[in-house]
Design a protein around this motif. Structure first.
Motif, mmCIF file in Angstrom:
data_model
loop_
_atom_site.group_PDB
_atom_site.id
_atom_site.type_symbol
_atom_site.label_atom_id
_atom_site.label_comp_id
_atom_site.label_asym_id
_atom_site.label_seq_id
_atom_site.Cartn_x
_atom_site.Cartn_y
_atom_site.Cartn_z
ATOM 1 N N ALA A 20 -0.216 10.100 14.176
ATOM 2 C CA ALA A 20 0.813 10.667 13.292
ATOM 3 C C ALA A 20 0.212 11.415 12.100
ATOM 4 N N PHE A 21 -1.007 11.068 11.705
ATOM 5 C CA PHE A 21 -1.634 11.697 10.537
ATOM 6 C C PHE A 21 -3.027 12.254 10.859
ATOM 7 N N PHE A 22 -3.275 12.546 12.125
ATOM 8 C CA PHE A 22 -4.596 12.992 12.545
ATOM 9 C C PHE A 22 -5.073 14.220 11.777
ATOM 10 N N TRP A 23 -4.288 15.293 11.785
ATOM 11 C CA TRP A 23 -4.741 16.546 11.172
ATOM 12 C C TRP A 23 -4.804 16.460 9.653
ATOM 13 N N GLU A 24 -3.943 15.650 9.064
ATOM 14 C CA GLU A 24 -4.008 15.445 7.621
ATOM 15 C C GLU A 24 -5.317 14.744 7.264
ATOM 16 N N ASP A 25 -5.702 13.757 8.078
ATOM 17 C CA ASP A 25 -6.961 13.052 7.837
ATOM 18 C C ASP A 25 -8.159 13.978 8.048
ATOM 19 N N TRP A 66 0.823 -1.214 0.000
ATOM 20 C CA TRP A 66 0.000 0.000 0.000
ATOM 21 C C TRP A 66 0.858 1.265 0.000
ATOM 22 N N THR A 67 2.086 1.157 0.467
ATOM 23 C CA THR A 67 2.992 2.311 0.401
ATOM 24 C C THR A 67 3.298 2.640 -1.058
ATOM 25 N N LEU A 68 3.545 1.622 -1.864
ATOM 26 C CA LEU A 68 3.792 1.837 -3.292
ATOM 27 C C LEU A 68 2.535 2.374 -3.978
ATOM 28 N N VAL A 69 1.382 1.857 -3.605
ATOM 29 C CA VAL A 69 0.126 2.349 -4.184
ATOM 30 C C VAL A 69 -0.003 3.851 -3.924
ATOM 31 N N GLN A 70 0.254 4.275 -2.686
ATOM 32 C CA GLN A 70 0.173 5.697 -2.352
ATOM 33 C C GLN A 70 1.225 6.503 -3.114
ATOM 34 N N ALA A 71 2.407 5.924 -3.260
ATOM 35 C CA ALA A 71 3.500 6.611 -3.966
ATOM 36 C C ALA A 71 3.193 6.790 -5.452
ATOM 37 N N ILE A 72 2.359 5.949 -6.009
ATOM 38 C CA ILE A 72 1.942 6.079 -7.413
ATOM 39 C C ILE A 72 0.739 7.011 -7.530
ATOM 40 N N LEU A 73 -0.258 6.813 -6.668
ATOM 41 C CA LEU A 73 -1.488 7.605 -6.770
ATOM 42 C C LEU A 73 -1.289 9.084 -6.450
ATOM 43 N N ALA A 74 -0.452 9.399 -5.481
ATOM 44 C CA ALA A 74 -0.296 10.806 -5.067
ATOM 45 C C ALA A 74 0.224 11.688 -6.209
ATOM 46 N N PRO A 75 1.333 11.320 -6.870
ATOM 47 C CA PRO A 75 1.775 12.177 -7.982
ATOM 48 C C PRO A 75 0.822 12.139 -9.182
ATOM 49 N N LEU A 76 0.169 10.998 -9.409
ATOM 50 C CA LEU A 76 -0.812 10.917 -10.494
ATOM 51 C C LEU A 76 -1.962 11.886 -10.223
ATOM 52 N N GLN A 77 -2.450 11.880 -8.989
ATOM 53 C CA GLN A 77 -3.530 12.805 -8.630
ATOM 54 C C GLN A 77 -3.071 14.257 -8.792
ATOM 55 N N ILE A 97 -3.595 22.566 0.026
ATOM 56 C CA ILE A 97 -3.187 22.646 1.435
ATOM 57 C C ILE A 97 -2.961 21.242 1.995
ATOM 58 N N ASN A 98 -3.874 20.330 1.705
ATOM 59 C CA ASN A 98 -3.768 18.966 2.196
ATOM 60 C C ASN A 98 -2.555 18.251 1.608
ATOM 61 N N ALA A 99 -2.305 18.459 0.331
ATOM 62 C CA ALA A 99 -1.115 17.873 -0.288
ATOM 63 C C ALA A 99 0.135 18.409 0.398
ATOM 64 N N GLY A 100 0.136 19.696 0.722
ATOM 65 C CA GLY A 100 1.259 20.285 1.450
ATOM 66 C C GLY A 100 1.458 19.637 2.808
ATOM 67 N N GLN A 101 0.357 19.329 3.491
ATOM 68 C CA GLN A 101 0.460 18.636 4.776
ATOM 69 C C GLN A 101 1.169 17.289 4.608
ATOM 70 N N TRP A 143 4.845 17.641 3.845
ATOM 71 C CA TRP A 143 5.569 17.976 5.076
ATOM 72 C C TRP A 143 5.832 16.698 5.886
ATOM 73 N N LYS A 144 4.834 15.814 5.968
ATOM 74 C CA LYS A 144 5.025 14.549 6.683
ATOM 75 C C LYS A 144 6.059 13.671 5.986
ATOM 76 N N LEU A 145 6.050 13.667 4.666
ATOM 77 C CA LEU A 145 7.055 12.916 3.922
ATOM 78 C C LEU A 145 8.452 13.441 4.255
ATOM 79 N N ARG A 146 8.575 14.757 4.300
ATOM 80 C CA ARG A 146 9.865 15.366 4.665
ATOM 81 C C ARG A 146 10.255 14.975 6.084
ATOM 82 N N GLN A 147 9.319 15.013 7.016
ATOM 83 C CA GLN A 147 9.607 14.617 8.391
ATOM 84 C C GLN A 147 10.069 13.161 8.451
#
Length: 171
Positions: free
Chosen positions: A96-101, A27-38, A140-144, A147-151
């Protein structure tokens, strides 16, 4: 949750076990593909929506692009919830992802409001302005999440440096 070695007062984003689950799940790879596609679809759609609002042309193309963007958003939300369950043990609102959710639900609400406007025949410009509001919250949400990816990357680098120091001993 453990403290970050670089800043003992700051909580680490992932425990060692969570990081291992994150790295092991497909699912990490799925997210890594879907996020830039979106994001790519968002960029194209934004141009089409703005073009329509400025010229009155291209309503159909803008509408199709918003529908594709919305479908991708719903897909990434469902797969992201599955990812969160695998990594953190709960489908949504892991600390860890409360506010992003939380903010993601605002993004989804605005995209859903666009669908409502489209399917109930609201004026074209109203539909497009709702889409723009949805897109502003998406940015804004993508930025959140970026930021988590950077962290996470900083935590990984810090953990690696800490391991190196422990292996070599303190000078």
């Amino acid at each position: 949750m453990p403290k970050s070695p670089e800043n003992p007062s700051r909580k680490a984003l992932y425990t060692e076990e969570e990081r291992a689950r994150r790295d092991a799940t497909p699912w990490t790879l799925v997210q890594a593909i879907l996020a830039p596609l979106q994001f790519l679809v968002f960029g194209i759609s934004l141009v089409l929506v703005v073009r329509f609002l400025l010229t009155g042309e291209g309503y159909e193309a803008a509408t199709i692009s918003i529908l594709i963007k919305t479908l991708l958003l719903y897909t990434i939300m469902v797969t992201g919830a599955i990812w969160e369950k695998v990594v953190f043990g709960q489908y949504l609102f892991a600390p860890a992802f409360f506010w992003e959710d939380v903010f993601s639900f605002g993004v989804i609400a605005l995209h859903t409001a666009y669908l409502w406007a489209l399917f109930t025949g609201q004026p074209d410009t109203t539909q497009m302005f709702i889409a723009l509001a949805a897109y502003a919250t998406y940015v804004i949400n993508a930025g959140q999440f970026l930021w988590k990816l950077r962290q996470a990357r900083l935590q990984a680098a810090s953990d690696a440096a800490g391991s190196l120091v422990m292996e070599r001993g303190t000078p």
